[in-house]
Design an enzyme around this catalytic site. Structure first.
Site, PDB file in Angstrom:
ATOM      1  CB  CYS A  75      -0.927   0.005   1.217  1.00  0.00           C
ATOM      2  SG  CYS A  75      -1.912   1.510   1.362  1.00  0.00           S
ATOM      3  CB  CYS A 219      -4.997   3.720  -4.846  1.00  0.00           C
ATOM      4  SG  CYS A 219      -4.182   2.107  -4.933  1.00  0.00           S
TER       5      CYS A 219
END
Length: 276
Positions: A75, A219
């Site tokens: 991530c 993201c």
């Protein structure tokens, strides 16, 4: 058991960050789901867990859990918050931080004004490394998904990504096509789905339907994936500004075999304690 945590975000992609170095913690899938609930829990896109290093040459191990309780490999927005967290909490006194993830190693560099640059590693286009079911690596793939025919790029940034170019992100079918593509049979571990609008060779707009989460405000790995796909297709330059619903990231990539660098903010919101 009382657990200390911090709430942080990177461009609105929000996290519960927990120090697993100085306190012993364990989170079951069910507990994570409850904590992630925005009405009855703390509320977050991902839970980030800081652990002692598995390798003595590294500083920490970095674990990521989605709001549905599933553990994922990487991530990018979380990595920036991870770096700021360990510095804020005095777990390290250097601005350069090397960590392991489920898929490899990344290097985090704290900059001024809450900015963090992350060496996200070398993108992988080989289908088996994404993973993606295909005979060979291609710059674009034609996929059928229910009533849709989709042209997309596929790449791993430590986690799998599908990148779809659209005329306008404002009108992109994120809510409808996103969940269909996330579970497409050719992505055996599911996939993060990016909808990319080309502004010019140095700027794109992006919305991402994240695997196990849904659409998020930002993201980081999705931004990296969109840029490397665009560069590989000859549409983008080596340094690109990515505008997401939550704000902007800068992504730089010099080409095959080279690492991707992501620069963006990491914000600390508050600290708290919760009984598990």
């Amino acid at each position: 058991m009382l657990i200390d945590f911090s709430k942080m975000h990177g461009l609105g992609n929000d996290f519960m960050v927990v120090d697993g170095v100085t306190q012993k913690v364990f989170f079951s899938n069910e507990v994570i789901k409850k904590l992630a609930d925005r009405h009855f829990g703390i509320g977050f896109d991902q839970l980030l867990l800081v652990e002692p290093p598995y390798d003595p040459e590294l500083d920490f191990h970095y674990r990521i859990f989605n709001a549905d309780g599933s553990e994922v490999e990487q991530c990018g927005n979380g990595a920036r918050c991870f770096a700021r967290f360990v510095r804020l909490k005095g777990l390290i006194n250097r601005d350069r931080i090397a960590v392991s993830t489920a898929r490899g190693r990344i290097v985090l560099q704290l900059e001024g004004e809450n900015q963090v640059t992350v060496n996200m590693g070398v993108p992988q286009f080989e289908p088996g490394k994404i993973p993606f079911r295909a005979q060979k690596a291609e710059k674009t793939y034609l996929l059928r998904a229910q009533e849709h025919t989709v042209m997309c790029g596929a790449v791993s940034m430590g986690n799998p990504h599908c990148v779809i170019e659209v005329p306008s992100v404002a009108d992109a079918p994120v809510a409808t096509l996103g969940p269909i593509m996330e579970r497409h049979e050719r992505f055996p571990e599911r996939v993060n789905v990016g909808f990319m609008e080309m502004v010019n060779a140095s700027e794109i707009k992006l919305r991402v339907f994240e695997r196990g989460v849904g659409e998020t405000l930002a993201c980081g790995t999705g931004a990296c994936a969109a840029v490397v796909v665009g560069i590989s297709q000859g549409k983008l330059k080596e340094r690109v500004t990515v505008t997401l619903p939550g704000g902007k990231l800068t992504i730089a990539w010099k080409g095959p075999g080279q690492p991707v660098y992501m620069t963006g903010p990491a914000e600390h919101v508050f600290d708290g304690q919760i009984e598990l």
